[in-house]
Write a protein that holds these residues in place. Structure first.
Motif, PDB file in Angstrom:
ATOM      1  N   LEU A  54      -6.924   8.205 -16.206  1.00  0.00           N
ATOM      2  CA  LEU A  54      -6.450   8.687 -14.907  1.00  0.00           C
ATOM      3  C   LEU A  54      -7.565   8.597 -13.858  1.00  0.00           C
ATOM      4  O   LEU A  54      -7.333   8.136 -12.721  1.00  0.00           O
ATOM      5  CB  LEU A  54      -5.974  10.132 -15.041  1.00  0.00           C
ATOM      6  CG  LEU A  54      -4.689  10.350 -15.849  1.00  0.00           C
ATOM      7  CD1 LEU A  54      -4.460  11.836 -16.089  1.00  0.00           C
ATOM      8  CD2 LEU A  54      -3.492   9.752 -15.121  1.00  0.00           C
ATOM      9  N   ASN A  55      -8.786   9.009 -14.214  1.00  0.00           N
ATOM     10  CA  ASN A  55      -9.885   8.942 -13.259  1.00  0.00           C
ATOM     11  C   ASN A  55     -10.208   7.503 -12.872  1.00  0.00           C
ATOM     12  O   ASN A  55     -10.516   7.211 -11.716  1.00  0.00           O
ATOM     13  CB  ASN A  55     -11.128   9.620 -13.855  1.00  0.00           C
ATOM     14  CG  ASN A  55     -10.959  11.129 -13.964  1.00  0.00           C
ATOM     15  OD1 ASN A  55     -10.308  11.739 -13.114  1.00  0.00           O
ATOM     16  ND2 ASN A  55     -11.529  11.725 -14.989  1.00  0.00           N
ATOM     17  N   ALA A  56     -10.138   6.591 -13.854  1.00  0.00           N
ATOM     18  CA  ALA A  56     -10.413   5.188 -13.550  1.00  0.00           C
ATOM     19  C   ALA A  56      -9.364   4.617 -12.609  1.00  0.00           C
ATOM     20  O   ALA A  56      -9.678   3.850 -11.688  1.00  0.00           O
ATOM     21  CB  ALA A  56     -10.465   4.381 -14.847  1.00  0.00           C
ATOM     22  N   ALA A  57      -8.110   4.984 -12.805  1.00  0.00           N
ATOM     23  CA  ALA A  57      -7.059   4.484 -11.928  1.00  0.00           C
ATOM     24  C   ALA A  57      -7.237   5.019 -10.509  1.00  0.00           C
ATOM     25  O   ALA A  57      -7.057   4.283  -9.524  1.00  0.00           O
ATOM     26  CB  ALA A  57      -5.691   4.873 -12.484  1.00  0.00           C
ATOM     27  N   ILE A  58      -7.598   6.300 -10.396  1.00  0.00           N
ATOM     28  CA  ILE A  58      -7.798   6.881  -9.061  1.00  0.00           C
ATOM     29  C   ILE A  58      -8.982   6.216  -8.361  1.00  0.00           C
ATOM     30  O   ILE A  58      -8.940   5.903  -7.163  1.00  0.00           O
ATOM     31  CB  ILE A  58      -8.006   8.398  -9.190  1.00  0.00           C
ATOM     32  CG1 ILE A  58      -6.728   9.061  -9.707  1.00  0.00           C
ATOM     33  CG2 ILE A  58      -8.399   9.011  -7.851  1.00  0.00           C
ATOM     34  CD1 ILE A  58      -6.886  10.516 -10.074  1.00  0.00           C
ATOM     35  N   ALA A  59     -10.068   5.976  -9.115  1.00  0.00           N
ATOM     36  CA  ALA A  59     -11.257   5.356  -8.510  1.00  0.00           C
ATOM     37  C   ALA A  59     -11.015   3.911  -8.105  1.00  0.00           C
ATOM     38  O   ALA A  59     -11.702   3.382  -7.209  1.00  0.00           O
ATOM     39  CB  ALA A  59     -12.429   5.440  -9.488  1.00  0.00           C
ATOM     40  N   ASP A  85       0.807  -1.214   0.000  1.00  0.00           N
ATOM     41  CA  ASP A  85       0.000   0.000   0.000  1.00  0.00           C
ATOM     42  C   ASP A  85       0.845   1.272   0.000  1.00  0.00           C
ATOM     43  O   ASP A  85       0.463   2.267  -0.617  1.00  0.00           O
ATOM     44  CB  ASP A  85      -0.938  -0.002   1.219  1.00  0.00           C
ATOM     45  CG  ASP A  85      -1.918   1.144   1.162  1.00  0.00           C
ATOM     46  OD1 ASP A  85      -2.751   1.159   0.238  1.00  0.00           O
ATOM     47  OD2 ASP A  85      -1.821   2.047   2.029  1.00  0.00           O
ATOM     48  N   ALA A  86       1.976   1.267   0.699  1.00  0.00           N
ATOM     49  CA  ALA A  86       2.801   2.477   0.753  1.00  0.00           C
ATOM     50  C   ALA A  86       3.293   2.869  -0.645  1.00  0.00           C
ATOM     51  O   ALA A  86       3.183   4.028  -1.059  1.00  0.00           O
ATOM     52  CB  ALA A  86       3.972   2.270   1.708  1.00  0.00           C
ATOM     53  N   ALA A  87       3.844   1.893  -1.378  1.00  0.00           N
ATOM     54  CA  ALA A  87       4.299   2.170  -2.735  1.00  0.00           C
ATOM     55  C   ALA A  87       3.130   2.522  -3.638  1.00  0.00           C
ATOM     56  O   ALA A  87       3.236   3.382  -4.524  1.00  0.00           O
ATOM     57  CB  ALA A  87       5.059   0.963  -3.294  1.00  0.00           C
ATOM     58  N   ARG A  88       1.995   1.880  -3.413  1.00  0.00           N
ATOM     59  CA  ARG A  88       0.812   2.146  -4.234  1.00  0.00           C
ATOM     60  C   ARG A  88       0.308   3.575  -4.005  1.00  0.00           C
ATOM     61  O   ARG A  88      -0.109   4.250  -4.950  1.00  0.00           O
ATOM     62  CB  ARG A  88      -0.259   1.112  -3.900  1.00  0.00           C
ATOM     63  CG  ARG A  88      -1.409   1.054  -4.893  1.00  0.00           C
ATOM     64  CD  ARG A  88      -2.287  -0.145  -4.574  1.00  0.00           C
ATOM     65  NE  ARG A  88      -3.490  -0.177  -5.383  1.00  0.00           N
ATOM     66  CZ  ARG A  88      -3.573  -0.630  -6.623  1.00  0.00           C
ATOM     67  NH1 ARG A  88      -2.476  -1.110  -7.202  1.00  0.00           N
ATOM     68  NH2 ARG A  88      -4.714  -0.642  -7.279  1.00  0.00           N
ATOM     69  N   ARG A  89       0.345   4.032  -2.751  1.00  0.00           N
ATOM     70  CA  ARG A  89      -0.079   5.406  -2.476  1.00  0.00           C
ATOM     71  C   ARG A  89       0.872   6.419  -3.111  1.00  0.00           C
ATOM     72  O   ARG A  89       0.435   7.461  -3.623  1.00  0.00           O
ATOM     73  CB  ARG A  89      -0.161   5.641  -0.965  1.00  0.00           C
ATOM     74  CG  ARG A  89      -1.391   5.046  -0.312  1.00  0.00           C
ATOM     75  CD  ARG A  89      -1.643   5.704   1.043  1.00  0.00           C
ATOM     76  NE  ARG A  89      -0.470   5.663   1.912  1.00  0.00           N
ATOM     77  CZ  ARG A  89      -0.167   4.680   2.734  1.00  0.00           C
ATOM     78  NH1 ARG A  89      -0.981   3.628   2.807  1.00  0.00           N
ATOM     79  NH2 ARG A  89       0.912   4.734   3.492  1.00  0.00           N
ATOM     80  N   ASP A  90       2.181   6.139  -3.087  1.00  0.00           N
ATOM     81  CA  ASP A  90       3.136   7.048  -3.750  1.00  0.00           C
ATOM     82  C   ASP A  90       2.853   7.139  -5.246  1.00  0.00           C
ATOM     83  O   ASP A  90       2.871   8.231  -5.830  1.00  0.00           O
ATOM     84  CB  ASP A  90       4.565   6.548  -3.520  1.00  0.00           C
ATOM     85  CG  ASP A  90       4.999   6.720  -2.071  1.00  0.00           C
ATOM     86  OD1 ASP A  90       4.371   7.519  -1.361  1.00  0.00           O
ATOM     87  OD2 ASP A  90       5.962   6.036  -1.652  1.00  0.00           O
ATOM     88  N   ALA A  91       2.604   5.988  -5.868  1.00  0.00           N
ATOM     89  CA  ALA A  91       2.291   5.998  -7.302  1.00  0.00           C
ATOM     90  C   ALA A  91       0.977   6.707  -7.570  1.00  0.00           C
ATOM     91  O   ALA A  91       0.817   7.411  -8.579  1.00  0.00           O
ATOM     92  CB  ALA A  91       2.250   4.570  -7.831  1.00  0.00           C
ATOM     93  N   LEU A  92       0.022   6.553  -6.643  1.00  0.00           N
ATOM     94  CA  LEU A  92      -1.277   7.204  -6.819  1.00  0.00           C
ATOM     95  C   LEU A  92      -1.146   8.722  -6.749  1.00  0.00           C
ATOM     96  O   LEU A  92      -1.856   9.449  -7.465  1.00  0.00           O
ATOM     97  CB  LEU A  92      -2.257   6.701  -5.747  1.00  0.00           C
ATOM     98  CG  LEU A  92      -3.674   7.262  -5.834  1.00  0.00           C
ATOM     99  CD1 LEU A  92      -4.330   6.814  -7.139  1.00  0.00           C
ATOM    100  CD2 LEU A  92      -4.501   6.826  -4.636  1.00  0.00           C
ATOM    101  N   GLN A  93      -0.241   9.234  -5.919  1.00  0.00           N
ATOM    102  CA  GLN A  93      -0.037  10.683  -5.833  1.00  0.00           C
ATOM    103  C   GLN A  93       0.398  11.258  -7.177  1.00  0.00           C
ATOM    104  O   GLN A  93      -0.048  12.337  -7.593  1.00  0.00           O
ATOM    105  CB  GLN A  93       0.988  11.005  -4.754  1.00  0.00           C
ATOM    106  CG  GLN A  93       0.488  10.774  -3.335  1.00  0.00           C
ATOM    107  CD  GLN A  93       1.550  11.110  -2.299  1.00  0.00           C
ATOM    108  OE1 GLN A  93       2.682  11.458  -2.647  1.00  0.00           O
ATOM    109  NE2 GLN A  93       1.191  11.001  -1.025  1.00  0.00           N
TER     110      GLN A  93
END
Length: 560
Positions: free
Chosen positions: A425-430, A382-390
């Motif tokens: 981008l919106n689909a990835a964020i959702a 999750d930590a790496a995933r949150r960084d990529a999500l930012q």
């Protein structure tokens, strides 16, 4: 009236402004050293403007008397006609005899039949005078340069050759400074014989070979000699005609070897003359056997030519020599500047499109890289995933900002395609699902609940369990795991049984106290297998003797 000519400084300013606009707002070559490059462009532009201004001022200042003479001599010629009328610069020998029509009067300009003849006393002045006349003629350079050669005025062929090299270098400089290759002509003034023709005008006839293209061989000069010989045959009774033909053949050969070879030899450092013609006339200064051409004749024939007197002034200018002068297409310097401006704008537009295309490619590549990186990270990281999500969120915000406020110039010009990535981008964020929160753990000291080795709760221990009951009631719907732990004193099997029994006893009390169904509880005894401190000290063993109450989401209920 003098026109402004080609607006070189305006074109430099235009090119500089467009270059800076493209560099600052489109940045086709990146932001690195943007200030340094801007200063460099401004310095180069300022240097070019100063250089051009000084060049024009110097040329006008040094040629002011000539330009004034041109203006006075052509005052009756319409402005448009003088740009089409051939203008020929004349330099070399005996210029006073060619231009001055009366004693004590120095003339710089002569308007002949169909041409303007301009006197240049020093060959070194050709570049500046050519530049000044180009401005005077509304951007049109001179049509040609005539080099007047009077062999009898030179001590020997070597001295003449040195003067010719100066003239050659000067014409090369003039062609360079006016950005046009100026046609060159050679006019030779030499008394060929002391005999007088029956018709005095015959001696002042030019024998010329010229063409609209540069002369590359001597065949045209042979035609001059043949014409003179044919004339001698037609006038067989004229001694002058036969002597003149022989002398003309000699002076033509001498001119080729001494004059033309010096001006056109490709081994010389200066650019060769673009020689379009040469002419000879039985007219010139006084001469004797010690002069360069006469010495050549003596070497060839062993006969010393007789001394001759100078031809009375003025001597004729070689009008026939320039009859086939190449004609340039007259283009207004403003029209040329307009065409150049269009070219400069086209180059700037090309650079802008190149920069915008490059920046759009970088934008799409960056967004795709961020999406691919986010998709490649497993949900349990999750930590790496949150960084990529930012990074993905920042890209989405950037595209939204462009959609609201407009696309910047560095991405525009019809090349922007970032909007097509917004759905991805919106689909990835959702799609991001945060991990479940960690289970709530309450740790109770076993010694405060149980006597040593016992599994029944001590009287009064319920006071320590009130907080646990309140926590359980505050999280309804969660499974409650009661786990018992011991230190390593005693056997492992006994410790395991003891920890399990204590966990069961605590569970039973919690069921009674909270009213929560027994199905929500689970019991686990770990014995001494999960210490949280070292068992080699009393304090460490005390920490290991504990009971833990863990609240975890009930996955079965959530699934339903």
């Amino acid at each position: 009236m003098q026109r402004l000519g080609y607006p070189a400084r305006v074109m430099i300013v235009l090119a500089t402004l467009l270059a800076l606009c493209v560099h600052w707002f489109v940045q086709p070559f990146g932001k690195e050293w943007i200030w340094l490059s801007t200063v460099g462009v401004l310095i180069v532009a300022a240097s070019l403007i100063v250089w051009r201004t000084r060049q024009l001022s110097r040329a006008r200042r040094r040629s002011a008397h000539i330009l004034n003479a041109l203006g006075a001599a052509t005052v009756d010629i319409p402005l448009n006609l003088r740009t089409r009328m051939p203008l020929v610069l004349v330099t070399g020998d005996a210029l006073a005899t060619l231009f001055d029509r009366s004693a004590g009067e120095k003339r710089l300009v002569f308007i002949g039949d169909g041409a303007i003849w301009l006197r240049v006393d020093r060959p070194q002045d050709l570049p500046e005078i050519a530049l000044a006349t180009r401005q005077w003629r509304d951007g049109q350079p001179p049509d040609g340069v005539v080099l007047s050669v009077a062999p009898a005025l030179h001590a020997d062929a070597d001295a003449l050759a040195q003067r010719l090299r100066v003239a050659r270098q000067s014409l090369a400089d003039a062609s360079r400074i006016v950005s046009a290759r100026l046609p060159g002509y050679v006019a030779v003034y030499q008394r060929l014989t002391s005999l007088a023709p029956r018709d005095a005008n015959v001696a002042r006839e030019w024998h010329c070979a010229s063409a609209s293209a540069p002369l590359v061989d001597a065949e045209r000069f042979e035609a001059v000699i043949r014409n003179a010989e044919d004339n001698a045959c037609r006038h067989a009774d004229s001694r002058y005609a036969s002597v003149h033909a022989a002398a003309l053949a000699s002076i033509v050969g001498w001119t080729q070897r001494v004059v033309i070879d010096t001006l056109t030899d490709s081994r010389q450092p200066a650019s060769p003359w673009a020689l379009h013609g040469a002419g000879w006339i039985d007219c010139g200064p006084a001469s004797d056997a010690a002069k360069p051409w006469e010495l050549h004749v003596q070497t060839q024939t062993r006969i010393a030519p007789a001394s001759v007197d100078a031809t009375p002034a003025p001597w004729p200018l070689p009008q026939q020599l320039i009859a086939s002068m190449p004609r340039r297409i007259v283009t207004s310097p403003r029209m040329a500047a307009f065409a150049h401006a269009i070219g400069i704008v086209a180059l700037a537009a090309g650079a802008a499109f190149l920069g915008a295309g490059r920046h759009n490619a970088q934008l799409l590549e960056r967004i795709k890289t961020h999406l691919d990186r986010y998709a490649s990270i497993a949900p349990d990281h999750d930590a790496a995933r949150r960084d990529a999500l930012q990074a993905v969120v920042a890209d989405r915000d950037e595209l939204d900002r462009y959609n609201r406020t407009g696309v910047p110039l560095r991405l525009s010009f019809g090349l922007y395609h970032g909007a097509q990535l917004s759905p991805a981008l919106n689909a990835a964020i959702a799609s991001y699902q945060p991990p479940p929160p960690p289970p709530t753990v309450v740790t109770l000291d076993s010694m405060s609940l149980f006597d040593s080795g016992k599994t029944e709760l001590k009287p009064g221990s319920t006071r320590a369990l009130v907080a646990a009951v309140e926590l359980i009631k505050a999280h309804p719907g969660k499974r409650i795991i009661v786990a018992g732990h011991t230190d390593d004193v005693g056997s492992a099997a006994a410790n395991l049984l003891l920890s399990n029994a204590r966990a069961a006893a605590l569970r039973d009390w919690l069921i009674d106290a909270s009213g929560i169904p027994a199905t929500q509880f689970a019991v686990q005894g770990y014995g001494d297998t999960r210490p949280i401190a070292a068992n080699d000290t009393p304090s460490g063993r005390a920490k290991n003797r504990r009971v833990e109450i863990t609240l975890v989401p009930d996955t079965t209920n959530n699934a339903n």
